[in-house]
Scaffold this motif. Structure first.
Motif, PDB file in Angstrom:
ATOM      1  N   GLY A 245       0.784  -1.230   0.000  1.00 54.91           N
ATOM      2  CA  GLY A 245       0.000   0.000   0.000  1.00 54.91           C
ATOM      3  C   GLY A 245       0.812   1.274   0.000  1.00 54.91           C
ATOM      4  O   GLY A 245       0.253   2.374  -0.008  1.00 54.91           O
ATOM      5  N   GLY A 246       2.126   1.175   0.002  1.00 53.86           N
ATOM      6  CA  GLY A 246       2.987   2.348  -0.001  1.00 53.86           C
ATOM      7  C   GLY A 246       4.430   1.897   0.002  1.00 53.86           C
ATOM      8  O   GLY A 246       4.727   0.703   0.147  1.00 53.86           O
ATOM      9  N   PRO A 247       5.352   2.829  -0.174  1.00 56.44           N
ATOM     10  CA  PRO A 247       6.763   2.442  -0.121  1.00 56.44           C
ATOM     11  C   PRO A 247       7.097   1.874   1.242  1.00 56.44           C
ATOM     12  O   PRO A 247       6.704   2.428   2.267  1.00 56.44           O
ATOM     13  N   GLY A 248       7.785   0.753   1.250  1.00 54.34           N
ATOM     14  CA  GLY A 248       8.062   0.093   2.519  1.00 54.34           C
ATOM     15  C   GLY A 248       9.234  -0.843   2.427  1.00 54.34           C
ATOM     16  O   GLY A 248      10.117  -0.690   1.565  1.00 54.34           O
ATOM     17  N   LEU A 249       9.228  -1.828   3.306  1.00 49.69           N
ATOM     18  CA  LEU A 249      10.325  -2.788   3.434  1.00 49.69           C
ATOM     19  C   LEU A 249       9.849  -4.160   2.994  1.00 49.69           C
ATOM     20  O   LEU A 249       8.765  -4.601   3.393  1.00 49.69           O
ATOM     21  N   MET A 250      10.660  -4.818   2.165  1.00 53.34           N
ATOM     22  CA  MET A 250      10.400  -6.205   1.801  1.00 53.34           C
ATOM     23  C   MET A 250      11.577  -7.056   2.240  1.00 53.34           C
ATOM     24  O   MET A 250      12.734  -6.689   2.015  1.00 53.34           O
ATOM     25  N   VAL A 251      11.284  -8.187   2.865  1.00 48.83           N
ATOM     26  CA  VAL A 251      12.308  -9.142   3.262  1.00 48.83           C
ATOM     27  C   VAL A 251      12.085 -10.414   2.461  1.00 48.83           C
ATOM     28  O   VAL A 251      11.045 -11.065   2.600  1.00 48.83           O
TER      29      VAL A 251
ATOM     30  N   VAL B 266       9.267  -2.978 -10.126  1.00 45.84           N
ATOM     31  CA  VAL B 266       7.880  -2.776  -9.700  1.00 45.84           C
ATOM     32  C   VAL B 266       7.788  -1.617  -8.714  1.00 45.84           C
ATOM     33  O   VAL B 266       6.949  -0.718  -8.846  1.00 45.84           O
ATOM     34  N   LEU B 267       8.653  -1.614  -7.710  1.00 48.73           N
ATOM     35  CA  LEU B 267       8.602  -0.568  -6.688  1.00 48.73           C
ATOM     36  C   LEU B 267       8.975   0.794  -7.275  1.00 48.73           C
ATOM     37  O   LEU B 267       8.369   1.815  -6.906  1.00 48.73           O
ATOM     38  N   ALA B 268       9.953   0.823  -8.179  1.00 51.10           N
ATOM     39  CA  ALA B 268      10.340   2.093  -8.791  1.00 51.10           C
ATOM     40  C   ALA B 268       9.200   2.667  -9.622  1.00 51.10           C
ATOM     41  O   ALA B 268       8.921   3.875  -9.571  1.00 51.10           O
ATOM     42  N   ALA B 269       8.536   1.810 -10.394  1.00 51.90           N
ATOM     43  CA  ALA B 269       7.417   2.273 -11.210  1.00 51.90           C
ATOM     44  C   ALA B 269       6.252   2.748 -10.343  1.00 51.90           C
ATOM     45  O   ALA B 269       5.605   3.754 -10.650  1.00 51.90           O
ATOM     46  N   ARG B 270       6.003   2.059  -9.232  1.00 50.05           N
ATOM     47  CA  ARG B 270       4.863   2.410  -8.377  1.00 50.05           C
ATOM     48  C   ARG B 270       5.106   3.664  -7.562  1.00 50.05           C
ATOM     49  O   ARG B 270       4.204   4.476  -7.358  1.00 50.05           O
TER      50      ARG B 270
ATOM     51  N   ARG C 269      15.939   3.114   9.746  1.00 45.71           N
ATOM     52  CA  ARG C 269      15.070   4.143  10.320  1.00 45.71           C
ATOM     53  C   ARG C 269      14.980   5.363   9.396  1.00 45.71           C
ATOM     54  O   ARG C 269      13.889   5.863   9.091  1.00 45.71           O
ATOM     55  N   TRP C 270      16.145   5.852   8.965  1.00 44.63           N
ATOM     56  CA  TRP C 270      16.166   7.040   8.120  1.00 44.63           C
ATOM     57  C   TRP C 270      15.554   6.767   6.747  1.00 44.63           C
ATOM     58  O   TRP C 270      14.852   7.614   6.186  1.00 44.63           O
ATOM     59  N   LEU C 271      15.811   5.588   6.192  1.00 44.04           N
ATOM     60  CA  LEU C 271      15.202   5.233   4.908  1.00 44.04           C
ATOM     61  C   LEU C 271      13.693   5.122   5.042  1.00 44.04           C
ATOM     62  O   LEU C 271      12.945   5.555   4.153  1.00 44.04           O
ATOM     63  N   GLY C 272      13.227   4.536   6.141  1.00 44.71           N
ATOM     64  CA  GLY C 272      11.790   4.438   6.361  1.00 44.71           C
ATOM     65  C   GLY C 272      11.148   5.802   6.474  1.00 44.71           C
ATOM     66  O   GLY C 272      10.072   6.055   5.913  1.00 44.71           O
ATOM     67  N   GLN C 273      11.796   6.700   7.193  1.00 37.88           N
ATOM     68  CA  GLN C 273      11.230   8.043   7.346  1.00 37.88           C
ATOM     69  C   GLN C 273      11.226   8.796   6.022  1.00 37.88           C
ATOM     70  O   GLN C 273      10.325   9.592   5.752  1.00 37.88           O
ATOM     71  N   ALA C 274      12.228   8.544   5.179  1.00 36.26           N
ATOM     72  CA  ALA C 274      12.307   9.213   3.877  1.00 36.26           C
ATOM     73  C   ALA C 274      11.403   8.565   2.832  1.00 36.26           C
ATOM     74  O   ALA C 274      11.291   9.079   1.716  1.00 36.26           O
ATOM     75  N   GLY C 275      10.767   7.439   3.158  1.00 34.06           N
ATOM     76  CA  GLY C 275       9.918   6.761   2.194  1.00 34.06           C
ATOM     77  C   GLY C 275      10.687   6.078   1.084  1.00 34.06           C
ATOM     78  O   GLY C 275      10.185   5.926  -0.028  1.00 34.06           O
ATOM     79  N   VAL C 276      11.928   5.654   1.373  1.00 33.71           N
ATOM     80  CA  VAL C 276      12.750   4.942   0.387  1.00 33.71           C
ATOM     81  C   VAL C 276      12.421   3.454   0.451  1.00 33.71           C
ATOM     82  O   VAL C 276      12.570   2.835   1.505  1.00 33.71           O
ATOM     83  N   PRO C 277      11.956   2.838  -0.628  1.00 35.79           N
ATOM     84  CA  PRO C 277      11.681   1.390  -0.595  1.00 35.79           C
ATOM     85  C   PRO C 277      12.966   0.600  -0.393  1.00 35.79           C
ATOM     86  O   PRO C 277      14.014   0.930  -0.962  1.00 35.79           O
TER      87      PRO C 277
END
Length: 954
Positions: A294-300, A319-323, A483-491
């Motif tokens: 549903g938004g930029p996030g973390l995939m493991v 996929v994530l870059a296009a979305r 933490r910083w990537l999550g706050q910046a919305g970096v997938p």
């Protein structure tokens, strides 16, 4: 009058300077001109570099679609307003006289003694100007640190204050008028009616502020390049249109560009188009989860060794870059050796996604100059692989590093070649980057210019491979980075074959804590995957954290790996002899006898030792028995040997293909942990020292890895032989002290119990991998026999204490201090930070635990002077001509940590190196005619087969 100001104010605006004549091509550059130059560069960064996701964020901050561009240009351009103060204007005597004559005076005695910097002065000036324009305190609060911190570190509000009663800031009405005029004219030149109109509507996240600060530095450094921005010292010639013309010419010359721009959403045939094959079940699953997030996030992504996680990750990136509007990718690998083959793979992939952009893929690690593909790319682009750039020594990001020959100082004017940090294939600011995971870890340290590192990650998808390999110390920086990537919305996409449940939960929690701007995230809704391979996804939704956890089946049948134990006494290195051959230890004798039996019909064997010394001893023993069929690979080979041997092993034992040579009839590769992860070789038999279960399983991942390989009859069934410990009938096993020194006793003890329980039996790999890892890492799971309980309890307490101490040791260097993750601005971020001038080896010591180690360059010396290891003369001073520099650098080798202190105290560059931009910062280890050198009480020599050999004290 040019700007309709009063004659005195306009005259003052016409003398305030931003670049001296010696820093601006022979003519001083007026301060207004430099601000406009920087703003014009920022417009091009927006048009030709920034990712869609970053532009969306800036549009939202500025108040709506299309408004972000002008605000971004203003933010970058206003950075140097603090130069309109005596703190800066006095620096150049000729220019200062003109300022003084225009009525802008100061107490020469007070100002001359001060070392106040113009960046801090700018923070104070812009705070006052914005307040007078009616800006809200919250908006002022996040903007002023970007001005005050543009030289690499963010001061606290208290550090801005001029303690000389305003002398350094500019005292009196005349200074205030000139400063106000500068900011006002600059603002109107950008098309704003006044300063009040600039006020943003929302406050970006702290992580976005840090990224924006990096882009401010980027714009400033480009606009400071005197080759393209020659000074303008007449006010009537200064304009935004002129600045835009200069910026376009500079941009074209520098060859700067972004990545994909807007990437089309990939279709159903993605895998066939990119990798020439149909996707496996785990790959289909990962792509489906990426589409459902549903938004930029973390995939493991967790999958067996050889499952194709790399291809999966690259497809997910599309996929994530296009979305979510990402413009490129950073792929972080565990080691330099694993980065090199990934560099090739990513280039091939980028060429298929966007033909022509493969030239924009950067390789980023300290030994990249020895990568043949990287060297060919630089040569094709007309760039110097040795990195000679006008005599300025910088790190991978264009940051000047400490000079061996001069006292480090801080100059108020800087001259930095822009192409070094923004050239077509350099640094994290390239659109596509492959490097070590350290590059991300560096971005989580409280060091100067960390904003450039975070800007390099803005608008990218971040892929990190083998994340389980981060120990507790490194994990502190990994969690901080997430933490910083999550706050910046970096997938972010994390890859692992052997991740424990606790590790997975910690990684997800760190990312979500950043995404929610909280000290800790609620991950109670995260469920543990019940199968393998599996995918876990997490993102911050409108109603809080959201999760997906799915699993599927592997593409291939499990390997039934036979487990055998080869006992080895732990006490010392007992020596035996055989038939007059060189003496070998009992352990190496046992391995040699084993392989002599198993290789009767040939075969390829991988032997992994936990230390360099053990690898060298084992290689020597096997070489005496098997001759040229033995190879050695470890971290104390010099750079050229290590690169050549890594490439040879991958060529001989890598995946089958039309360009691969025939598989050797017999080959034994002896290696250290370099072969443990992301090392795509296929062994018929594995012999390994005992290691923690997840790392042991990683090593097993090199066993029978590729389908269709023809194997000798004796090695048709996969088998791992575990050694490096000595089982005992009733007592806990003896484990080699050297292994315990690396991994501790607790996990080795529990892993030994698991190995012994399976000895003479089998592990089903990869089906059993999650359960094996879970059982060893879960302290509540009974793994060891009851008679080991007391020893295990003591080892567990020591393990816990060590983990806590190592986490505490990392805390002072983390980008955010304890308790400050919820802060909303960059105010005081660098308080108590690490030194500014750190070279790569020092950064590695910062983010990787253990005793620090350094690299040295080996040279030989005789009565006639110095020589390269290959036998070419360097003369009596060590002079290295341009054609010899690469040969000299190729002899770079890392010393064991026990020699670090002595090397730092005793070793210096050769006299003839002081004018070379690479060699002048290097430690020379001179090998005398005897072949060795004495350092730190140890004799050190370099053997072309064994690598660096450290003998006992003389």
């Amino acid at each position: 009058m040019v700007y309709g100001l009063g004659p005195d104010t306009e005259r003052q605006l016409g003398v305030l300077w931003g670049k001296s004549a010696r820093r601006a091509g022979g003519t001083k550059n007026l301060l207004l001109s430099h601000l406009l130059d920087t703003a014009a560069v920022a417009e091009l960064i927006w048009d030709r570099y920034l990712a869609v996701s970053v532009k969306r964020m800036l549009d939202e901050v500025a108040g709506g679609p299309g408004l972000g561009r002008r605000f971004f240009a203003w933010l970058c351009g206003v950075h140097d307003c603090g130069k309109a103060t005596p703190a800066f204007q006095h620096v150049d005597e000729d220019a200062a006289d003109a300022v003084w004559r225009a009525g802008l005076t100061w107490d020469r005695h007070v100002v001359k003694k001060s070392r106040r910097r113009h960046d801090k002065a700018g923070g104070e000036l812009i705070r006052r100007a914005l307040a007078q324009a009616g800006w809200g305190e919250d908006q002022i609060g996040w903007v002023w640190p970007l001005v005050a911190g543009h030289h690499g570190s963010f001061p606290s509000l208290g550090q801005l204050r001029d303690r000389t009663r305003g002398q350094l800031q500019g005292k009196g009405r005349v200074w205030a008028q000139a400063q106000s005029a500068l900011v006002t004219v600059f603002t109107k030149e950008l098309g704003f009616a006044d300063l009040a109109q600039v006020q943003p509507k929302t406050i970006p996240s702290r992580a976005a502020q840090l990224q924006l600060s990096g882009f401010v530095v980027m714009a400033d450094w480009i606009a400071s390049d005197e080759r393209y921005f020659v000074g303008i010292d007449e006010l009537e010639k200064v304009s935004m249109s002129a600045a835009r013309g200069r910026a376009v010419a500079a941009w074209q010359q520098l060859g700067l560009r972004g990545g994909w721009g807007t990437l089309a959403f990939p279709g159903a045939g993605l895998f066939g188009e990119r990798f020439g094959c149909e996707p496996r079940p785990s790959q289909v699953q990962a792509l489906e989860v990426a589409r459902r997030m549903g938004g930029p996030g973390l995939m493991v992504l967790e999958a067996p060794m050889g499952e194709g996680k790399t291809n999966t990750a690259l497809a997910v990136v599309e996929v994530l870059a296009a979305r979510f509007g990402a413009d490129g990718v950073f792929v972080g690998m565990p080691t330099q050796a694993t980065s090199d083959p990934m560099f090739t793979k990513v280039r091939d992939w980028v060429a298929k996604v966007s033909p022509g952009l493969e030239s924009q893929v950067a390789l980023l690690h300290g030994k990249r100059r020895f990568n043949s593909e990287w060297r060919e790319l630089l040569a094709a682009a007309g760039e110097d692989p040795a990195g000679h750039h006008g005599g300025v020594q910088e790190d991978e990001y264009g940051l000047e590093v400490e000079d061996w020959w001069n006292e480090p100082g801080c100059c108020e004017e800087r001259k930095v070649p822009a192409e070094w940090f923004l050239g077509r294939m350099r640094g994290l600011l390239s659109p596509f980057v492959v490097g070590t995971i350290d590059q991300l870890l560096f971005a989580a340290t409280r060091t100067r210019h960390v904003m450039l590192r975070t800007a390099g990650l803005a608008g990218k998808v971040v892929v990190l491979d083998e994340v389980h390999a981060a120990d507790v110390y490194m994990s502190q920086f990994l969690m901080e980075g997430l933490r910083w990537l999550g706050q910046a919305g970096v997938p972010v996409v994390l890859l692992s074959a052997t991740l424990s449940p606790a590790q997975r939960r910690d990684l997800v929690a760190a990312y979500l804590a950043g995404a929610s701007s909280l000290e800790a995230a609620d991950v109670s809704g995260l469920t543990e995957p019940t199968g393998y391979p599996n995918v876990t996804a997490a993102w911050q939704g409108a109603d809080g954290p959201q999760f997906l956890a799915e699993h599927t089946t592997s593409w291939r049948k499990d390997l039934d790996v036979r487990i055998r134990v080869l006992p080895e006494p732990a006490a010392g290195r007992p020596v035996t002899g055989r038939d007059g051959a060189s003496a070998v230890s009992a352990g190496d004798r046992a391995v040699t006898d084993l392989l002599e039996d198993r290789l009767r019909d040939g075969g390829c064997v991988l032997v992994i030792r936990n230390t360099v010394q053990r690898a060298q001893d084992t290689y020597t023993a096997l070489r005496a028995r098997f001759g040229d069929d033995v190879r050695l690979l470890h971290g104390r080979l010099h750079a050229e040997h290590r690169a050549e041997r890594t490439e040879e092993c991958l060529r001989l034992l890598g995946p089958p293909g039309p360009d691969r040579p025939p598989r050797p009839g017999r080959l034994i590769v002896v290696a250290t942990q370099l072969a443990e992860q992301s090392f795509d070789v296929d062994a018929d038999l594995l012999v390994t020292d005992l290691a923690p279960i997840d790392l042991l399983l990683q090593r097993i991942g090199r066993l029978h890895r590729h389908r269709g390989t023809v194997r000798p009859a004796l090695l048709k069934s996969p088998q791992v032989v575990v050694t490096g410990f000595n089982p005992r009938r009733s007592d806990p096993p003896e484990i080699l002290p050297s292994s315990k020194g690396i991994y501790g006793s607790y996990l080795l003890l529990r892993t030994a119990a698991s190995v012994l329980a399976a000895a003479a039996g089998e592990w089903s790999v990869a089906g059993q991998v999650p359960d094996l890892v879970r059982r060893v890492y879960d302290a509540e799971q009974p793994v060891v026999p009851a008679r080991w309980a007391d020893i295990e309890h003591t080892a567990y307490q020591e393990w816990g204490d060590t983990r806590r101490l190592r986490a505490e040791r990392a805390a002072p260097f983390l980008l955010t201090r304890i308790g400050e993750h919820a802060n909303t601005t960059l105010d005081g971020l660098h308080y108590g930070g690490s030194p500014a001038s750190l070279q790569e080896e020092q950064f590695q010591a910062l983010v990787r635990d253990g005793e620090p180690s350094i690299e040295v360059i080996l040279v030989r010396r005789d009565a006639s002077g110095f020589w390269t290891l290959k036998g070419r003369s360097l003369g009596v001073n060590g002079d290295a001509s341009a054609d010899l520099v690469e040969e000299v650098l190729a002899a770079t080798v890392r010393l064991p940590s026990k020699l670090t202190a002595a090397a730092e105290a005793d070793l210096r560059p050769l006299e003839g190196w002081r004018d070379d931009p690479w060699l002048r910062y290097s430690h020379a280890l001179v090998l005398e005619e005897s072949g060795g050198a004495v350092i730190g009480g140890h004799t050190v020599r370099y053997d072309d087969e064994l690598g660096l050999v450290v003998d006992a004290s003389p």
